[in-house]
Write a protein that holds these residues in place. Structure first.
Motif, PDB file in Angstrom:
ATOM      1  N   LYS A 231      38.438  39.398  44.487  1.00 51.62           N
ATOM      2  CA  LYS A 231      37.221  39.794  43.749  1.00 51.62           C
ATOM      3  C   LYS A 231      36.950  38.700  42.898  1.00 51.62           C
ATOM      4  O   LYS A 231      35.799  38.148  42.571  1.00 51.62           O
ATOM      5  CB  LYS A 231      37.337  41.164  43.211  1.00 51.62           C
ATOM      6  N   ASP A 234      35.389  35.709  44.536  1.00 51.08           N
ATOM      7  CA  ASP A 234      34.092  36.060  44.791  1.00 51.08           C
ATOM      8  C   ASP A 234      33.596  37.530  45.068  1.00 51.08           C
ATOM      9  O   ASP A 234      34.324  38.180  45.670  1.00 51.08           O
ATOM     10  CB  ASP A 234      33.542  35.523  46.433  1.00 51.08           C
ATOM     11  N   ASP A 235      32.717  37.971  44.207  1.00 48.36           N
ATOM     12  CA  ASP A 235      32.469  39.511  43.942  1.00 48.36           C
ATOM     13  C   ASP A 235      32.173  39.978  45.377  1.00 48.36           C
ATOM     14  O   ASP A 235      32.355  41.098  45.586  1.00 48.36           O
ATOM     15  CB  ASP A 235      31.322  39.755  43.008  1.00 48.36           C
ATOM     16  N   LYS A 236      31.169  39.383  46.050  1.00 49.81           N
ATOM     17  CA  LYS A 236      30.657  40.155  47.123  1.00 49.81           C
ATOM     18  C   LYS A 236      31.726  39.985  48.526  1.00 49.81           C
ATOM     19  O   LYS A 236      31.361  40.600  49.458  1.00 49.81           O
ATOM     20  CB  LYS A 236      29.464  39.281  47.685  1.00 49.81           C
ATOM     21  N   TRP A 237      32.650  39.418  48.250  1.00 45.31           N
ATOM     22  CA  TRP A 237      33.484  38.974  49.373  1.00 45.31           C
ATOM     23  C   TRP A 237      34.603  40.192  49.639  1.00 45.31           C
ATOM     24  O   TRP A 237      35.484  40.418  48.856  1.00 45.31           O
ATOM     25  CB  TRP A 237      34.133  37.532  49.451  1.00 45.31           C
ATOM     26  N   GLU A 238      34.498  40.916  50.863  1.00 51.01           N
ATOM     27  CA  GLU A 238      35.592  41.941  50.998  1.00 51.01           C
ATOM     28  C   GLU A 238      36.370  41.892  52.311  1.00 51.01           C
ATOM     29  O   GLU A 238      35.643  42.540  53.467  1.00 51.01           O
ATOM     30  CB  GLU A 238      34.582  43.353  50.938  1.00 51.01           C
TER      31      GLU A 238
END
Length: 360
Positions: A231, A234-238
């Motif tokens: 996180k 990169d916040d959007k990377w899951e």
């Protein structure tokens, strides 16, 4: 072996008067000689040590070369030199210099199920503790990560120290202000740069040396830290996570009926003697030469990727063959063996720090 090698630049010998000197001084003097005789930093040093086991120079020498200067070294102290010894040594040297000794066929053909289709990073994690009784020696946490996807044969290691006898890893995610100074960040960035600017969409974690009582901690503490580290980058990377624990010190053994031999390499047992509800299996990937083979017990604690039993067993079996220091399968998956090596290597640095007067 058919590999082209340049002749060695020079041979440097320790002066006999130094052989009784303190270890730190011997290492310093040797480095002074290397600096004086070589035009630049060496790419590789082959070191002949005076005695084989517990050579006192080994730890400090490795620490100086690896930790301080990043020079690749290979130490040897052979009692008998034969072809087998030399080819085993060359396996190590070639791997240390960035070569590949073996490549799996499915790896070359990009045919590894699940892992070969989507960018996947494989992590191996291990914590090594001092001998019982050494209560003040820090424990060493090592994380090994795969690089150059879709290969599963190339790995790198990062190592941290943590509080003595602490089994859970403390430094996977270390926020400092807005920055992260943990072990995982480094692994993820290396994967990204070595795999053609791809972020891993799947993360497979192999954890060694955890007893069943600590399984929930692995999920709640370590996996949580790894998710935080992702996180932070990169916040959007899951990415999807799979966590597998390997255990070697248990008392389960397998035998063939009516035969004194060990079970053949590649034997998998995943019913009857396993856990009634959890996803676990025993695998004996190696050929036991002497004594009774000890199978490795793999527990899948968490699986978002969604491996079937066969796919996961096939994958773990493949990973037992990519260990670069061996020409055949080893008893655990390679990332675990590498994490073990990395932690043990730094353990030798520590061991000799304890002996010096100035160790903090």
């Amino acid at each position: 072996m058919g590999l082209e090698y340049e002749d060695p630049h020079t041979v440097i010998e320790e002066s006999p008067s130094l052989r009784r000197a303190p270890v730190a001084r011997r290492v310093e003097e040797m480095f002074a000689q290397i600096k004086a005789k070589l035009p630049g930093a060496p790419l590789f040093l082959l070191c002949l040590l005076p005695e084989r086991k517990n050579c006192e120079v080994y730890g400090p020498w490795k620490k100086k070369c690896l930790a301080d200067f990043g020079i690749v070294t290979q130490c040897l102290a052979p009692q008998r030199v034969n072809d087998q010894y030399l080819s085993n040594l060359l396996l190590k040297i070639n791997a240390k210099l960035g070569g590949l000794n073996t490549l799996l066929q499915i790896e070359a053909a990009r045919a590894i199920p699940i892992v070969g289709k989507v960018p996947t990073i494989i992590l191996g994690m291990d914590v090594s503790h001092g001998q019982p009784g050494q209560s003040d020696r820090p424990s060493i946490a090592a994380v090994v990560s795969s690089r150059e996807w879709p290969l599963i044969s190339k790995y790198r290691a990062t190592v941290h120290t943590q509080s003595p006898k602490q089994e859970m890893m403390a430094s996977l995610f270390k926020p400092r202000g807005t920055e992260d100074d943990g072990l995982i960040r480094e692994s993820l960035i290396d994967f990204y740069t070595s795999s053609g600017k791809r972020k891993p969409d799947q993360v497979i974690i192999f954890r060694d040396g955890v007893s069943e009582s600590q399984f929930t901690q692995v999920i709640n503490i370590e996996l949580e830290q790894i998710i935080e580290a992702c996180k932070c980058l990169d916040d959007k990377w899951e990415p999807k996570f799979t966590v597998i624990v390997a255990q070697k010190n248990h008392h389960t053994r397998f035998f063939q009926t009516n035969s004194p031999e060990n079970v053949p390499p590649g034997t998998v047992v995943d019913k009857q003697v396993c856990h009634p509800k959890n996803f676990d299996f025993y695998m004996c990937a190696h050929a036991g030469m002497i004594g009774t083979s000890r199978p490795t017990h793999y527990h899948v604690l968490h699986d978002e990727i969604g491996f079937s039993g066969d796919e996961l067993q096939e994958f773990v079996h493949s990973l037992s063959y990519v260990y670069q220091r061996s020409t055949t399968a080893i008893s655990v998956a390679a990332p675990i063996a590498y994490a073990h090596l990395a932690a043990a290597q730094v353990g030798t640095f520590m061991k000799f720090d304890d002996m010096s007067d100035t160790s903090s």
